[in-house]
Motif scaffolding. Sequence first.
Motif, PDB file in Angstrom:
ATOM      1  N   ALA A 351       0.819  -1.211   0.000  1.00 18.52           N
ATOM      2  CA  ALA A 351       0.000   0.000   0.000  1.00 18.52           C
ATOM      3  C   ALA A 351       0.856   1.265   0.000  1.00 18.52           C
ATOM      4  CB  ALA A 351      -0.910   0.003   1.229  1.00 18.52           C
ATOM      5  N   ASN A 352       2.158   1.129  -0.028  1.00 19.54           N
ATOM      6  CA  ASN A 352       3.077   2.266   0.052  1.00 19.54           C
ATOM      7  C   ASN A 352       3.015   3.104  -1.219  1.00 19.54           C
ATOM      8  OD1 ASN A 352       3.889  -0.122   1.584  1.00 19.54           O
ATOM      9  ND2 ASN A 352       5.530   1.168   2.368  1.00 19.54           N
ATOM     10  N   VAL A 353       2.700   4.385  -1.071  1.00 14.80           N
ATOM     11  CA  VAL A 353       2.528   5.242  -2.247  1.00 14.80           C
ATOM     12  C   VAL A 353       3.825   5.416  -3.024  1.00 14.80           C
ATOM     13  CG1 VAL A 353       0.537   6.480  -1.333  1.00 14.80           C
ATOM     14  CG2 VAL A 353       2.834   7.303  -0.792  1.00 14.80           C
ATOM     15  N   ALA A 354       4.952   5.396  -2.344  1.00 13.46           N
ATOM     16  CA  ALA A 354       6.233   5.604  -3.019  1.00 13.46           C
ATOM     17  C   ALA A 354       6.586   4.451  -3.948  1.00 13.46           C
ATOM     18  CB  ALA A 354       7.350   5.806  -1.992  1.00 13.46           C
ATOM     19  N   LEU A 355       5.984   3.285  -3.714  1.00 11.25           N
ATOM     20  CA  LEU A 355       6.333   2.111  -4.513  1.00 11.25           C
ATOM     21  C   LEU A 355       5.517   1.987  -5.791  1.00 11.25           C
ATOM     22  CD1 LEU A 355       6.879  -0.593  -1.732  1.00 11.25           C
ATOM     23  CD2 LEU A 355       8.547   0.924  -2.797  1.00 11.25           C
ATOM     24  N   VAL A 356       4.462   2.802  -5.927  1.00 15.82           N
ATOM     25  CA  VAL A 356       3.639   2.720  -7.139  1.00 15.82           C
ATOM     26  C   VAL A 356       4.476   3.033  -8.371  1.00 15.82           C
ATOM     27  CG1 VAL A 356       1.684   3.729  -8.374  1.00 15.82           C
ATOM     28  CG2 VAL A 356       1.501   3.256  -5.931  1.00 15.82           C
ATOM     29  N   ASP A 357       5.394   4.002  -8.244  1.00 13.78           N
ATOM     30  CA  ASP A 357       6.243   4.390  -9.368  1.00 13.78           C
ATOM     31  C   ASP A 357       7.584   3.680  -9.376  1.00 13.78           C
ATOM     32  OD1 ASP A 357       4.333   6.202 -10.359  1.00 13.78           O
ATOM     33  OD2 ASP A 357       4.992   7.736  -8.924  1.00 13.78           O
ATOM     34  N   ASP A 358       7.819   2.845  -8.383  1.00 15.49           N
ATOM     35  CA  ASP A 358       9.065   2.076  -8.365  1.00 15.49           C
ATOM     36  C   ASP A 358       9.027   1.061  -9.504  1.00 15.49           C
ATOM     37  OD1 ASP A 358      10.826  -0.302  -7.529  1.00 15.49           O
ATOM     38  OD2 ASP A 358      11.339   1.193  -6.004  1.00 15.49           O
ATOM     39  N   PRO A 359      10.139   0.873 -10.217  1.00 16.61           N
ATOM     40  CA  PRO A 359      10.147  -0.080 -11.336  1.00 16.61           C
ATOM     41  C   PRO A 359       9.640  -1.472 -10.971  1.00 16.61           C
ATOM     42  CG  PRO A 359      12.140   1.228 -11.364  1.00 16.61           C
ATOM     43  CD  PRO A 359      11.420   1.589 -10.088  1.00 16.61           C
ATOM     44  N   ILE A 360       9.829  -1.866  -9.720  1.00 16.71           N
ATOM     45  CA  ILE A 360       9.392  -3.212  -9.333  1.00 16.71           C
ATOM     46  C   ILE A 360       7.879  -3.348  -9.426  1.00 16.71           C
ATOM     47  CG2 ILE A 360       9.159  -2.758  -6.852  1.00 16.71           C
ATOM     48  CD1 ILE A 360      10.362  -5.535  -6.379  1.00 16.71           C
ATOM     49  N   ILE A 361       7.151  -2.224  -9.244  1.00 12.98           N
ATOM     50  CA  ILE A 361       5.706  -2.208  -9.408  1.00 12.98           C
ATOM     51  C   ILE A 361       5.337  -1.728 -10.802  1.00 12.98           C
ATOM     52  CG2 ILE A 361       3.527  -1.219  -8.605  1.00 12.98           C
ATOM     53  CD1 ILE A 361       4.668  -3.089  -6.555  1.00 12.98           C
ATOM     54  N   ALA A 362       5.924  -0.606 -11.213  1.00 11.77           N
ATOM     55  CA  ALA A 362       5.567   0.021 -12.488  1.00 11.77           C
ATOM     56  C   ALA A 362       5.830  -0.893 -13.679  1.00 11.77           C
ATOM     57  CB  ALA A 362       6.332   1.332 -12.653  1.00 11.77           C
ATOM     58  N   ASP A 363       6.852  -1.734 -13.588  1.00  9.95           N
ATOM     59  CA  ASP A 363       7.192  -2.627 -14.698  1.00  9.95           C
ATOM     60  C   ASP A 363       6.514  -3.983 -14.590  1.00  9.95           C
ATOM     61  OD1 ASP A 363       8.789  -0.591 -15.597  1.00  9.95           O
ATOM     62  OD2 ASP A 363      10.672  -1.460 -14.886  1.00  9.95           O
ATOM     63  N   ASN A 364       5.691  -4.163 -13.545  1.00 11.41           N
ATOM     64  CA  ASN A 364       4.958  -5.408 -13.343  1.00 11.41           C
ATOM     65  C   ASN A 364       3.499  -5.131 -13.696  1.00 11.41           C
ATOM     66  OD1 ASN A 364       3.242  -7.390 -11.963  1.00 11.41           O
ATOM     67  ND2 ASN A 364       5.108  -8.107 -10.986  1.00 11.41           N
ATOM     68  N   GLU A 365       3.034  -5.664 -14.806  1.00  2.19           N
ATOM     69  CA  GLU A 365       1.706  -5.327 -15.321  1.00  2.19           C
ATOM     70  C   GLU A 365       0.598  -5.590 -14.306  1.00  2.19           C
ATOM     71  OE1 GLU A 365      -0.638  -5.910 -19.560  1.00  2.19           O
ATOM     72  OE2 GLU A 365       0.467  -7.616 -18.715  1.00  2.19           O
ATOM     73  N   GLY A 366       0.653  -6.742 -13.664  1.00  2.00           N
ATOM     74  CA  GLY A 366      -0.390  -7.079 -12.704  1.00  2.00           C
ATOM     75  C   GLY A 366      -0.353  -6.201 -11.472  1.00  2.00           C
ATOM     76  N   ALA A 367       0.839  -5.994 -10.926  1.00  2.00           N
ATOM     77  CA  ALA A 367       0.975  -5.171  -9.731  1.00  2.00           C
ATOM     78  C   ALA A 367       0.549  -3.736 -10.004  1.00  2.00           C
ATOM     79  CB  ALA A 367       2.414  -5.209  -9.230  1.00  2.00           C
ATOM     80  N   LYS A 368       0.938  -3.226 -11.162  1.00  2.00           N
ATOM     81  CA  LYS A 368       0.573  -1.849 -11.505  1.00  2.00           C
ATOM     82  C   LYS A 368      -0.939  -1.707 -11.654  1.00  2.00           C
ATOM     83  CE  LYS A 368       1.510   1.932 -14.723  1.00  2.00           C
ATOM     84  NZ  LYS A 368       2.250   2.367 -15.928  1.00  2.00           N
ATOM     85  N   ALA A 369      -1.579  -2.677 -12.314  1.00  2.00           N
ATOM     86  CA  ALA A 369      -3.031  -2.612 -12.500  1.00  2.00           C
ATOM     87  C   ALA A 369      -3.753  -2.613 -11.155  1.00  2.00           C
ATOM     88  CB  ALA A 369      -3.505  -3.783 -13.353  1.00  2.00           C
ATOM     89  N   VAL A 370      -3.314  -3.467 -10.237  1.00  2.00           N
ATOM     90  CA  VAL A 370      -3.938  -3.519  -8.915  1.00  2.00           C
ATOM     91  C   VAL A 370      -3.690  -2.216  -8.162  1.00  2.00           C
ATOM     92  CG1 VAL A 370      -3.912  -4.674  -6.671  1.00  2.00           C
ATOM     93  CG2 VAL A 370      -3.848  -6.030  -8.759  1.00  2.00           C
ATOM     94  N   ALA A 371      -2.458  -1.699  -8.261  1.00  6.20           N
ATOM     95  CA  ALA A 371      -2.137  -0.447  -7.575  1.00  6.20           C
ATOM     96  C   ALA A 371      -2.985   0.706  -8.094  1.00  6.20           C
ATOM     97  CB  ALA A 371      -0.650  -0.131  -7.742  1.00  6.20           C
TER      98      ALA A 371
END
Length: 429
Positions: A351-371
Amino acid sequence: MKKNLLVMMLVFLLTILAACAPDRAEETTPDDDGEDGTEVTEEAKPEKLVIWEDIDKSKDWLPAAIASFEKEHGIKVEFKELNMADKIRDQLRLDGPSGSAPDVVTLPHDQIGQVVIEGLIQEITVDDTVLKTYSESSVTAQMYDGKLYGLPKATETPVLIYNKALMEEAPKTMDELYAFSKDFTKGDNYGFLALWDNFYFAHGAIAGMGGYVFNESSEGLDRDDIGLNNEGAAEGAAYIQQWYKEGLFPKGIIGDSGGAAMDGLFNEGKVAAVMNGPWAFQGMRDAGIDIGIAPMPILPNGEQVKTFMGVKGWHVTEFTENPYWATKLIEHLSNDENSKARFEAVSEIPANVALVDDPIIADNEGAKAVAVQSQYAVPMPNIPEMAEVWGPMATALQTLATGKAQPQEALDEAVKSITTNIETNHPAK
């Protein structure tokens, strides 16, 4: 002589005052800022803290997070795994009174109201800078009666999952998805499927059109203000019924077996897109489907689909003797660094807002969609009265799906049942 007597009396009084002074369980440490030379009070450190984490969710991240906490604070931390859905709560009910409860537990947020009422977890106090670490909705999910009872660990919410062999890209609107489905749905093939006879999924359309479960007040959710049969809710229900009426959903995905039927059709390559959660991703990939994942398309009224969001959190138990340090521990477990490590290990979206734009989330299609979808999602109500909503709403939605009732009629009956059940099973305070 008088002088000696006065000195003796003074010493005696000081001795009495010292004996009557309260014991101090704190120790002073220099202020972190050090700007004015002041000191802050810090509670005495326990020898050990104990965590209960969800089963199969500690490997490759929790030992490292514990090690860094131990190094920083000099407090030993132990953990064990228990099933989060029910075992942690049930075991806490037993171990709390016996004196063997842990200091920190993890729970799904929709259990918070009940465990607070039972006296199993306690309110926590953290700085605003800590709360700003997480999305506003995820923090809201950790609150009950206007008080904070935990810090967010992970979020999940339904998204659009599509078969790239059948659908080139995700539609931006539900109107586009509807038009695609009208053209694609033939025989055993379906353009889009959703378990809209299940209120967990149907809430997205109903709330997106203006309905709500319990209205939010200054003191939290108002159980007496139910918006599941207002004008917007009826519009959402009519929209849901439209998909069934026009044969875009098969009859076999109604009821308890609906989920398995939908998964089977999708994994056989007969469905272009479904509404489902991140728990479904791996099974689809294992079935050999090349999936694309996106936030839910925009509703015909121009609003976002307001899916239900589930938030897993860290909580301080009522039974800990060290609430200060238990709170520090959950702050540490849920900080950006450890939340990122946990995502890498278990693939649960933080739920960390700083991680939404982190490549580990941003480059993960599923994680980004959920975020992204989580930004529009509504936390499932965590008050005990929510237990009275699921059954009547399931009945209403199934009568809509089978054409046995009209939207307003079905929702009016559902709200009548919900209200009666709340009054019967949850007497007003």
